[in-house]
Design a protein around this motif. Sequence first.
Motif, mmCIF file in Angstrom:
data_model
loop_
_atom_site.group_PDB
_atom_site.id
_atom_site.type_symbol
_atom_site.label_atom_id
_atom_site.label_comp_id
_atom_site.label_asym_id
_atom_site.label_seq_id
_atom_site.Cartn_x
_atom_site.Cartn_y
_atom_site.Cartn_z
ATOM 1 N N GLU A 148 3.205 52.540 -14.188
ATOM 2 C CA GLU A 148 4.094 51.332 -13.463
ATOM 3 C C GLU A 148 3.157 50.874 -14.130
ATOM 4 N N GLU A 149 3.471 49.477 -15.041
ATOM 5 C CA GLU A 149 2.153 47.959 -15.106
ATOM 6 C C GLU A 149 2.188 46.751 -14.732
ATOM 7 N N VAL A 150 1.652 45.780 -14.113
ATOM 8 C CA VAL A 150 2.658 45.269 -13.712
ATOM 9 C C VAL A 150 1.552 43.280 -14.714
ATOM 10 N N HIS A 151 2.188 42.871 -15.065
ATOM 11 C CA HIS A 151 1.176 41.354 -15.597
ATOM 12 C C HIS A 151 2.311 40.402 -15.505
ATOM 13 N N HIS A 152 1.161 39.383 -15.880
ATOM 14 C CA HIS A 152 1.426 38.045 -15.707
ATOM 15 C C HIS A 152 3.095 38.131 -16.747
ATOM 16 N N VAL A 153 3.559 36.976 -16.919
ATOM 17 C CA VAL A 153 4.999 36.570 -17.640
ATOM 18 C C VAL A 153 4.839 35.944 -19.013
ATOM 19 N N HIS A 154 3.861 35.620 -19.690
ATOM 20 C CA HIS A 154 2.720 35.202 -20.896
ATOM 21 C C HIS A 154 2.849 36.231 -21.467
ATOM 22 N N LYS A 155 2.452 37.214 -20.864
ATOM 23 C CA LYS A 155 2.437 38.821 -21.881
ATOM 24 C C LYS A 155 3.451 39.411 -23.183
ATOM 25 N N LEU A 156 2.827 39.126 -23.934
ATOM 26 C CA LEU A 156 3.965 39.030 -24.926
ATOM 27 C C LEU A 156 4.302 40.194 -25.160
ATOM 28 N N ASP A 157 3.103 41.706 -25.215
ATOM 29 C CA ASP A 157 4.028 42.806 -25.618
ATOM 30 C C ASP A 157 4.490 43.656 -23.796
ATOM 31 N N ALA A 158 5.405 44.592 -24.478
ATOM 32 C CA ALA A 158 5.406 45.541 -23.159
ATOM 33 C C ALA A 158 5.684 46.946 -24.212
ATOM 34 N N PRO A 159 5.183 47.483 -23.058
ATOM 35 C CA PRO A 159 4.438 48.029 -22.164
ATOM 36 C C PRO A 159 3.180 47.441 -23.130
ATOM 37 N N SER A 160 2.438 47.634 -21.843
ATOM 38 C CA SER A 160 1.067 46.735 -22.000
ATOM 39 C C SER A 160 -0.281 47.717 -23.065
ATOM 40 N N GLY A 161 -0.963 47.173 -24.122
ATOM 41 C CA GLY A 161 -1.763 48.086 -25.097
ATOM 42 C C GLY A 161 -2.815 49.284 -23.566
ATOM 43 N N THR A 162 -3.010 48.614 -22.484
ATOM 44 C CA THR A 162 -3.979 49.535 -21.248
ATOM 45 C C THR A 162 -2.803 50.448 -21.306
ATOM 46 N N ALA A 163 -1.584 50.234 -20.833
ATOM 47 C CA ALA A 163 -0.478 51.674 -20.231
ATOM 48 C C ALA A 163 -0.121 52.335 -20.918
ATOM 49 N N ILE A 164 -0.539 51.951 -22.318
ATOM 50 C CA ILE A 164 0.316 52.818 -23.583
ATOM 51 C C ILE A 164 -1.082 53.966 -23.449
ATOM 52 N N THR A 165 -2.462 52.680 -23.887
ATOM 53 C CA THR A 165 -3.521 53.942 -24.281
ATOM 54 C C THR A 165 -3.923 55.035 -23.060
ATOM 55 N N LEU A 166 -3.028 54.614 -21.655
ATOM 56 C CA LEU A 166 -3.733 55.708 -20.194
ATOM 57 C C LEU A 166 -2.581 56.867 -20.317
ATOM 58 N N ALA A 167 -1.278 56.388 -21.375
ATOM 59 C CA ALA A 167 -0.076 57.558 -21.562
ATOM 60 C C ALA A 167 -0.584 58.483 -22.735
ATOM 61 N N GLU A 168 -1.279 58.096 -23.308
ATOM 62 C CA GLU A 168 -1.461 58.826 -24.646
ATOM 63 C C GLU A 168 -3.361 59.492 -24.153
ATOM 64 N N GLY A 169 -3.480 59.062 -23.158
ATOM 65 C CA GLY A 169 -4.808 59.820 -22.118
ATOM 66 C C GLY A 169 -3.977 61.115 -21.204
ATOM 67 N N ILE A 170 -2.942 60.690 -20.847
ATOM 68 C CA ILE A 170 -2.377 62.084 -20.282
ATOM 69 C C ILE A 170 -2.046 63.045 -21.358
ATOM 70 N N ILE A 171 -1.020 62.199 -22.168
ATOM 71 C CA ILE A 171 -0.609 63.215 -23.049
ATOM 72 C C ILE A 171 -1.247 63.886 -23.883
ATOM 73 N N GLU A 172 -2.499 63.723 -24.294
ATOM 74 C CA GLU A 172 -4.164 64.512 -25.588
ATOM 75 C C GLU A 172 -4.337 66.039 -24.368
ATOM 76 N N ASN A 173 -4.545 65.455 -22.571
ATOM 77 C CA ASN A 173 -4.706 66.527 -21.998
ATOM 78 C C ASN A 173 -3.578 67.042 -20.893
#
Length: 232
Positions: A128-153
Amino acid sequence: MKIGLFGYGKMGRLIEQLAVERNHQIVAKVDVDTQQLDFQSIDCAIDFSTPDAAFDNIKSCIDHGVPVVSGTTGWLDQYDEAVAHCKQKNGALIYASNFSLGVNLFFELNEKLAKMMAPLENYRVSMEEVHHVHKLDAPSGTAITLAEGIIENSDYNNWTLGKAKETEIAIKVKRENEVPGTHVVTYKSEVDSIEIKHTAHNRKGFALGALIAAEWLVGKTGVFTMRDVLNL
């Protein structure tokens, strides 16, 4: 260090404030209305612009021999092209989905936990990722990086915003008020749950990390990540 800011929104202004405190000088503030720019006056560029502008900003900096630190997300379909261009021009680039020092430690923790959980088939991972209402992208780049880290392992092979298949990581996105950023990774089984969480209290950590990355990058050539900066 003389810094060029590409994007002068909330992050740009905060970077400016911290840069002055660290005895740096802001010599350029680039936005959509900028007509001319003296690249020779810039020791390092820091890009927190928009997904549509980021790649062109990075390419222009590299073309003019200016090291560039980019924290803009939502443009990664062109990341490989940016990397190739940087290497071709012998430039210097650091991209990070999140420059917070704490988040980058969280990335490492996430990968270590993914390795530990991989053999335990009775646990399902979600995020789950939560950000301010002004954020343009979803999911966040941070969430994608976290997901990629899980996928790699692990045996997961993709992430999704919808209902997840057996081999997919479900990411739930929330946009609330002025929340700087919260990311939660949960492993759930029938009997218990294991959860790791990072909560940003404000944007200062992102800005400070970007400045530290810029200070580290000046004088180097190549494509780097925050792992290089933090020697992780």
